[in-house]
Design an enzyme around this catalytic site. Sequence first.
Site, PDB file in Angstrom:
ATOM      1  N   HIS A  18       0.825  -1.219   0.000  1.00  0.00           N
ATOM      2  CA  HIS A  18       0.000   0.000   0.000  1.00  0.00           C
ATOM      3  C   HIS A  18       0.857   1.266   0.000  1.00  0.00           C
ATOM      4  CE1 HIS A  18      -3.457  -2.637   1.751  1.00  0.00           C
ATOM      5  NE2 HIS A  18      -3.395  -2.701   0.440  1.00  0.00           N
ATOM      6  N   HIS A  41      -7.690  -8.237  -7.610  1.00  0.00           N
ATOM      7  CA  HIS A  41      -8.035  -9.049  -6.427  1.00  0.00           C
ATOM      8  C   HIS A  41      -8.299  -8.048  -5.306  1.00  0.00           C
ATOM      9  CE1 HIS A  41      -5.604 -11.804  -8.880  1.00  0.00           C
ATOM     10  NE2 HIS A  41      -6.121 -12.830  -8.216  1.00  0.00           N
ATOM     11  N   SER A  91      -6.696  -2.032  -0.763  1.00  0.00           N
ATOM     12  CA  SER A  91      -6.263  -1.353  -1.991  1.00  0.00           C
ATOM     13  C   SER A  91      -7.396  -0.604  -2.711  1.00  0.00           C
ATOM     14  CB  SER A  91      -5.578  -2.346  -2.935  1.00  0.00           C
ATOM     15  OG  SER A  91      -6.361  -3.499  -3.132  1.00  0.00           O
ATOM     16  N   GLU A 109     -13.508  -9.137  -7.642  1.00  0.00           N
ATOM     17  CA  GLU A 109     -13.428  -9.955  -6.428  1.00  0.00           C
ATOM     18  C   GLU A 109     -14.336 -11.159  -6.664  1.00  0.00           C
ATOM     19  OE1 GLU A 109     -11.657 -10.096  -3.404  1.00  0.00           O
ATOM     20  OE2 GLU A 109     -12.860 -11.897  -3.269  1.00  0.00           O
ATOM     21  N   ASP A 134     -13.497 -13.265 -12.339  1.00  0.00           N
ATOM     22  CA  ASP A 134     -12.183 -13.862 -12.145  1.00  0.00           C
ATOM     23  C   ASP A 134     -11.090 -12.892 -12.610  1.00  0.00           C
ATOM     24  OD1 ASP A 134     -10.271 -16.071 -11.720  1.00  0.00           O
ATOM     25  OD2 ASP A 134     -10.049 -15.920 -13.884  1.00  0.00           O
ATOM     26  N   ASP A 155      -3.000  -8.759  -6.980  1.00  0.00           N
ATOM     27  CA  ASP A 155      -2.661  -9.100  -5.592  1.00  0.00           C
ATOM     28  C   ASP A 155      -3.336 -10.415  -5.195  1.00  0.00           C
ATOM     29  OD1 ASP A 155      -1.870  -8.923  -2.932  1.00  0.00           O
ATOM     30  OD2 ASP A 155      -3.467  -7.512  -2.391  1.00  0.00           O
TER      31      ASP A 155
HETATM   32  C1  LIG Z   1      -4.671 -10.599  -0.916  1.00  0.00           C
HETATM   33  S1  LIG Z   1      -6.377 -10.375  -1.025  1.00  0.00           S
HETATM   34  C2  LIG Z   1      -6.573  -8.798  -1.717  1.00  0.00           C
HETATM   35  C3  LIG Z   1      -6.250  -7.639  -0.844  1.00  0.00           C
HETATM   36  C4  LIG Z   1      -6.426  -6.292  -1.482  1.00  0.00           C
HETATM   37  N1  LIG Z   1      -5.819  -6.227  -2.796  1.00  0.00           N
HETATM   38  C5  LIG Z   1      -5.846  -5.212  -0.620  1.00  0.00           C
HETATM   39  O1  LIG Z   1      -4.677  -4.854  -0.793  1.00  0.00           O
HETATM   40  O2  LIG Z   1      -6.555  -4.696   0.232  1.00  0.00           O
HETATM   41  C6  LIG Z   1      -6.836 -11.415  -2.375  1.00  0.00           C
HETATM   42  C7  LIG Z   1      -8.311 -11.370  -2.726  1.00  0.00           C
HETATM   43  O3  LIG Z   1      -8.481 -12.001  -3.994  1.00  0.00           O
HETATM   44  C8  LIG Z   1      -9.716 -12.707  -3.990  1.00  0.00           C
HETATM   45  N2  LIG Z   1      -9.591 -13.704  -5.073  1.00  0.00           N
HETATM   46  C9  LIG Z   1      -9.015 -14.930  -5.014  1.00  0.00           C
HETATM   47  N3  LIG Z   1      -8.988 -15.493  -6.236  1.00  0.00           N
HETATM   48  C10 LIG Z   1      -9.541 -14.581  -7.090  1.00  0.00           C
HETATM   49  C11 LIG Z   1      -9.774 -14.568  -8.503  1.00  0.00           C
HETATM   50  N4  LIG Z   1      -9.408 -15.605  -9.281  1.00  0.00           N
HETATM   51  N5  LIG Z   1     -10.358 -13.490  -9.032  1.00  0.00           N
HETATM   52  C12 LIG Z   1     -10.726 -12.422  -8.259  1.00  0.00           C
HETATM   53  N6  LIG Z   1     -10.526 -12.380  -6.918  1.00  0.00           N
HETATM   54  C13 LIG Z   1      -9.942 -13.441  -6.346  1.00  0.00           C
HETATM   55  C14 LIG Z   1      -9.820 -13.243  -2.588  1.00  0.00           C
HETATM   56  O4  LIG Z   1     -11.181 -13.528  -2.253  1.00  0.00           O
HETATM   57  C15 LIG Z   1      -9.227 -12.100  -1.772  1.00  0.00           C
HETATM   58  O5  LIG Z   1     -10.230 -11.226  -1.322  1.00  0.00           O
END
Ligand SMILES: C[S@@+](CC[C@H](N)C(=O)[O-])C[C@H]1O[C@@H](n2cnc3c(N)ncnc32)[C@H](O)[C@@H]1O
Length: 272
Positions: A18, A41, A91, A109, A134, A155
């Site tokens: 961040h 993500h 994020s 998400e 996705d 991420d």
């Molecule tokens: C590390 S966290 C994200 C944190 C966020 N980027 C932040 O910095 O606040 C990863 C997120 O990706 C989601 N996720 C997992 N696989 C995914 C996919 N294939 N497509 C979209 N989201 C996904 C998870 O549910 C989770 O909420």
Amino acid sequence: MNYRHAFHAGNFGDCVKHALLIWLIRALHRKPAPIAILDTHAGIGRYDLTTGPATRTGEASRGILRLMDDPPEALSDYVTLVRDLGLYPGSPAIARALLRPRDRLMCCELHPEDVVALKHLFAGDGQVAVHRRDAWEALGALLPPAERRGLVLIDPPFEAADEFDKLAAGLRLGHSRFSGGVFAAWYPIKHRAPVRAFHIAMRESGIRDIVVAELFLREPLDAARLNGAGLLVVNPPYRFEAQAAPILAALLERLGTREPGEGFVVERLADE
Ligand SMILES: C[S@@+](CC[C@H](N)C(=O)[O-])C[C@H]1O[C@@H](n2cnc3c(N)ncnc32)[C@H](O)[C@@H]1O
């Protein structure tokens, strides 16, 4: 989909991601033309560090909570933004707070509850679109943005064994669609081998102008521990390398473990 970022919000990995993300977005704002940000993500966008999952792991107490008092100059922008936003901003909330009136944010998400929370957070906000989609598919479908300028944050949760491979493939796909975009990809550093393989894959990808910024809490020898965190940046804005170093140094000064091998690197993987 077992991963819930609420358990990890504000940990040192988030601090690395961040603090550098804010710098990258501000750098894109040096030019007045609007930008689009794609957060592939996204998570739920806001996290209460005083109760629930965050207190169960205590990760934030070894992360953002150590930065809040009298932050070093290099972190003051990040800490001020966190303080202003109240709950710990993920994020999407950070990106949203920095948008100018003609900028746009797209969030993806997949977790069924988290995407609902994120849609709720941005309900009625005309500058933000939240997709239950996705991430890897979105990199093909949502790029390039009409603005032709912007940033893509990737991420992943790193739950699956092949997440580094997916990340490299996602970066190749995204870059093939939006070669002028700034891409920032976060990754955990547990032990060296998967990180080395990822760096080699990116060096051999044919993508130009790649820099990595990595913070180590200790020698990355134990594959079961999060020993460090990295952000790989494609098309880093002017002076990223010079400015990332003091940010990582300040993070290390507050979050370091004083264990052997702690430190940071800012390294160029591919020339412009
Ligand atoms: C590390 S966290 C994200 C944190 C966020 N980027 C932040 O910095 O606040 C990863 C997120 O990706 C989601 N996720 C997992 N696989 C995914 C996919 N294939 N497509 C979209 N989201 C996904 C998870 O549910 C989770 O909420």
